[in-house]
Scaffold this motif. Structure first.
Motif, PDB file in Angstrom:
ATOM      1  N   SER A 271      33.826  14.642   8.966  1.00 22.17           N
ATOM      2  CA  SER A 271      33.371  13.485   9.728  1.00 22.17           C
ATOM      3  C   SER A 271      32.820  13.983  11.055  1.00 22.17           C
ATOM      4  N   ARG A 272      31.526  14.042  11.125  1.00 24.34           N
ATOM      5  CA  ARG A 272      30.829  14.576  12.306  1.00 24.34           C
ATOM      6  C   ARG A 272      31.410  15.944  12.706  1.00 24.34           C
ATOM      7  N   CYS A 273      31.639  16.779  11.715  1.00 18.79           N
ATOM      8  CA  CYS A 273      32.201  18.106  11.990  1.00 18.79           C
ATOM      9  C   CYS A 273      31.137  19.062  12.517  1.00 18.79           C
ATOM     10  N   LEU A 274      29.847  18.694  12.345  1.00 19.32           N
ATOM     11  CA  LEU A 274      28.718  19.468  12.884  1.00 19.32           C
ATOM     12  C   LEU A 274      28.637  20.878  12.311  1.00 19.32           C
ATOM     13  N   VAL A 305      23.387  13.182   7.696  1.00 21.58           N
ATOM     14  CA  VAL A 305      23.216  12.176   6.647  1.00 21.58           C
ATOM     15  C   VAL A 305      22.476  10.957   7.198  1.00 21.58           C
ATOM     16  N   GLN A 306      21.221  10.793   6.777  1.00 23.64           N
ATOM     17  CA  GLN A 306      20.370   9.679   7.216  1.00 23.64           C
ATOM     18  C   GLN A 306      20.442   9.507   8.732  1.00 23.64           C
ATOM     19  N   TRP A 307      20.348  10.642   9.429  1.00 25.32           N
ATOM     20  CA  TRP A 307      20.520  10.648  10.878  1.00 25.32           C
ATOM     21  C   TRP A 307      19.148  10.764  11.546  1.00 25.32           C
ATOM     22  N   PRO A 308      18.932  10.060  12.648  1.00 25.36           N
ATOM     23  CA  PRO A 308      17.628  10.123  13.332  1.00 25.36           C
ATOM     24  C   PRO A 308      17.255  11.554  13.719  1.00 25.36           C
ATOM     25  N   LYS A 309      16.004  11.897  13.473  1.00 25.38           N
ATOM     26  CA  LYS A 309      15.426  13.191  13.838  1.00 25.38           C
ATOM     27  C   LYS A 309      16.068  14.367  13.102  1.00 25.38           C
ATOM     28  N   GLN A 310      16.750  14.104  12.005  1.00 25.78           N
ATOM     29  CA  GLN A 310      17.329  15.194  11.216  1.00 25.78           C
ATOM     30  C   GLN A 310      16.924  15.059   9.746  1.00 25.78           C
ATOM     31  N   ASP A 311      15.689  14.630   9.532  1.00 24.59           N
ATOM     32  CA  ASP A 311      15.204  14.433   8.163  1.00 24.59           C
ATOM     33  C   ASP A 311      15.210  15.731   7.374  1.00 24.59           C
ATOM     34  N   ASP A 332      26.181   5.883   1.627  1.00 23.97           N
ATOM     35  CA  ASP A 332      26.541   4.610   2.245  1.00 23.97           C
ATOM     36  C   ASP A 332      26.373   4.747   3.752  1.00 23.97           C
ATOM     37  N   GLY A 333      25.239   4.286   4.264  1.00 25.22           N
ATOM     38  CA  GLY A 333      24.966   4.455   5.687  1.00 25.22           C
ATOM     39  C   GLY A 333      24.823   5.930   6.024  1.00 25.22           C
ATOM     40  N   ASN A 334      25.686   6.412   6.890  1.00 23.59           N
ATOM     41  CA  ASN A 334      25.654   7.825   7.295  1.00 23.59           C
ATOM     42  C   ASN A 334      26.716   8.646   6.569  1.00 23.59           C
ATOM     43  N   THR A 335      27.175   8.167   5.427  1.00 24.16           N
ATOM     44  CA  THR A 335      28.196   8.866   4.637  1.00 24.16           C
ATOM     45  C   THR A 335      27.668   9.163   3.245  1.00 24.16           C
ATOM     46  N   VAL A 336      27.824  10.419   2.813  1.00 29.88           N
ATOM     47  CA  VAL A 336      27.442  10.797   1.464  1.00 29.88           C
ATOM     48  C   VAL A 336      28.685  11.325   0.735  1.00 29.88           C
ATOM     49  N   ILE A 337      28.779  11.010  -0.555  1.00 29.94           N
ATOM     50  CA  ILE A 337      29.894  11.464  -1.384  1.00 29.94           C
ATOM     51  C   ILE A 337      29.327  12.143  -2.621  1.00 29.94           C
TER      52      ILE A 337
END
Length: 579
Positions: A271-274, A305-311, A332-337
């Motif tokens: 989770s946002r572990c970067l 995951v579907q994050w701005p400027k990180q296509d 699902d939004g900014n989460t991928v499984i």
């Protein structure tokens, strides 16, 4: 005595030289007696301990003399305490030391241990105002501020529900950057796609965990999540997790494999572990793949995951997952499984990351100071039935013989009353197949099973049983903060430090005992099983680290000569004039 009345100019120089020597020797003996055997000596030593610490660190010969005295039982005073600014000291994750190392692939944030002779031989003090930890399960929601007076996370992340200061406590609402509404709500959303109930999933790895609210909340689902993060600018996030009673340890995904065998975890979570999963030809994703059990689930929440400027980064992440034949469950939004395939990877030789399958020369489960590989581990290289769906569900898997266990010869486990409020965080320093942890499975405790990196690597069996643990070499400090475990169990002390080809030691038993003291909480207990001869040595050193102890006959179910030493670490305070 006639010379005492002579004028100074007429005194015999040689005679006074001899008298000086005799007088100095006399006062030296008196001072030595005072320092060792009187309260005044304790007070004098307290005022000079910082200087002594520098001396023992800078002079390896003096340090070795002290080790020898402690081992022989001739050091009559306790080992000195470290300066007050060492309350959070971690020998192998020392920022002042590691900042001089290479930044490439975060090498400087990995473990880098000093040589024993470079390590101060002293006892880590608690911070001023330290209190006995809040018992479990209350500790999941609040801890004493005085035990960890670090406000950085509360100040920066309080608005996201990580933690906040309330009077004498830090309060943990259960939130996180990607789930400010609370980990419970977030986990409920994940359960729409992942079987979090029913025992299918048991072991999880939370990467870059913050204060481990995700792992703490999963415990109510019967899932044992081990959280890790590096020592970083957030200041002691892993120490917060352990103070809360949530399984955690300090680690960095950099240039080496994480210290776990292949196919250990049923669920891996970021989770946002970067972590830049696709960097360096997807080396980090390949390491995640090595650790994830076939049929297991990978959850990534947050960038890219579907994050701005990180296509591009998001496209690359999807591409490497496809190359390894992962099944996309949902975005699902900014989460991928994703779900890992059960069979060998369908990895094509024509992939944009240049990935190849590992050949037989690359052991899948070697992971102690083992450099990361750019090849993909074949599930078939791990012997036995290891995929989800082919192994028993929890809790049945605890007691069924895993197929990875060629043999089970684990000795008898001690049946102890170890449970909250007195005990939450437990360590078994020489766990073998996890028998001690299995005996405690019905209690509200968790056990860090430590497998020696120099012994048969049985950690895979520990994970197959639904338990958790790490590889470690006890001739080095452990990757945790001071005062993080309530109870330590150890069977076979000298086997941890002996050479494999002889009875000689690779390192000092004194250093091992000082390290145990560092990670043990005040009023925490140590239970050591060994022969009477070995326990005699341990008892001498227990005095030196200020433990009170008693030795008992073997438990009735044991058939060897071994006895049991039970020790308690006191809550001691540094004198007010120490620095």
């Amino acid at each position: 005595m006639k010379h005492l009345n002579l004028p100074f100019s007429n005194r015999n120089p040689r005679q006074w030289h001899l008298l000086d020597i005799i007088t100095a020797a006399f006062f030296a003996v008196v001072l030595f007696f005072i320092l060792l055997f009187t309260p005044l000596g304790d007070s004098m030593a307290a005022s000079g301990r910082q200087t002594l610490l520098v001396t023992t660190t800078s002079d390896p010969r003096q340090r070795q003399r002290l080790v020898t005295l402690v081992e022989s039982g001739h050091h009559l005073q306790p080992i000195e305490y470290c300066p007050s600014d060492a309350v959070a000291h971690m020998p192998c994750e020392d920022p002042r030391r590691n900042s001089q190392l290479s930044r490439e692939m975060n090498f400087y944030r990995e473990r880098h241990c000093p040589l024993p002779e470079e390590t101060p031989l002293c006892l880590i003090p608690p911070p001023n105002g330290y209190k006995i930890s809040v018992p479990w399960p209350e500790s999941l929601h609040k801890i004493w501020h005085a035990n960890m007076p670090y406000n950085k996370i509360a100040d920066r992340k309080g608005h996201q529900g990580w933690m906040k200061r309330e009077g004498d406590y830090f309060i943990f609402p259960g939130g996180g950057t990607m789930f400010p509404g609370g980990a419970g709500q977030y986990i409920e959303q994940l359960s729409q796609y992942i079987p979090l109930n029913g025992g299918t999933l048991r072991t999880a790895l939370d990467m870059g965990c913050g204060v481990a609210s995700f792992g703490g909340t999963l415990l109510s689902q019967g899932i044992l999540a081990l959280s890790f993060a590096p020592r970083d600018s957030h200041k002691s996030q892993i120490q917060f997790a352990l103070e809360r009673g949530v399984p955690a340890f300090v680690a960095m995904l950099g240039t080496r494999r994480l210290p776990f065998p292949a196919s250990s975890f049923d669920l891996m979570h970021c989770s946002r572990c970067l972590i830049p999963f696709t960097a360096y030809n997807a080396t980090y994703f390949v390491e995640v793949d090595r650790l994830l059990r076939p049929g297991g689930y990978l959850v990534i929440s947050g960038p890219p995951v579907q994050w701005p400027k990180q296509d591009k980064e998001w496209a690359d992440l999807q591409a490497v997952a496809r190359a390894l034949c992962y099944e996309l469950i949902t975005v699902d939004g900014n989460t991928v499984i994703w779900k890992k395939p059960v069979g060998d990877s369908c990895l094509s030789s024509q992939n944009e990351f240049g990935l190849e399958l590992c050949d037989e020369s690359v052991p899948p489960s070697d992971a102690w100071y083992y450099k990361l590989k750019k090849c993909v581990t074949r599930p078939s290289s791990v012997k036995g039935e290891i995929a989800l769906g082919t192994i028993p569900k929890w809790p049945e898997r605890l007691n069924e013989l895993p197929s990875r266990a060629i043999f089970m010869k684990n000795g008898d486990s001690l049946k102890l009353e170890l449970k909250p409020p007195a005990v939450r965080n437990v360590m078994d320093m020489n766990a073998f197949f996890g028998g001690f942890a299995a005996a405690l499975a019905s209690e509200s405790v968790w056990v860090m099973n430590v497998i020696s990196a120099r012994k048969p690597l049985t950690l895979d069996v520990v994970y197959d049983r639904g338990l958790i643990g790490v590889y470690h070499d006890w001739c080095e400090p452990f990757s945790t903060y001071p005062r993080t475990y309530d109870f330590i169990h150890l069977s076979g002390v000298e086997s941890l430090i002996q050479r494999s080809d002889s009875s000689k030691s690779r390192c000092s038993l004194v250093d091992l005992m000082v390290e145990m003291d560092r990670i043990l909480r005040p009023e925490g207990k140590v239970l050591i099983r060994d022969t009477p001869e070995v326990l005699d040595k341990v008892a001498r050193m227990a005095h030196a680290v200020r433990w009170s102890f008693s030795i008992h006959d073997k438990d009735p179910e044991s058939h060897g000569r071994e006895k049991i030493l039970v020790a308690t670490k006191p809550l001691w305070r540094m004198p007010s004039n120490s620095h």
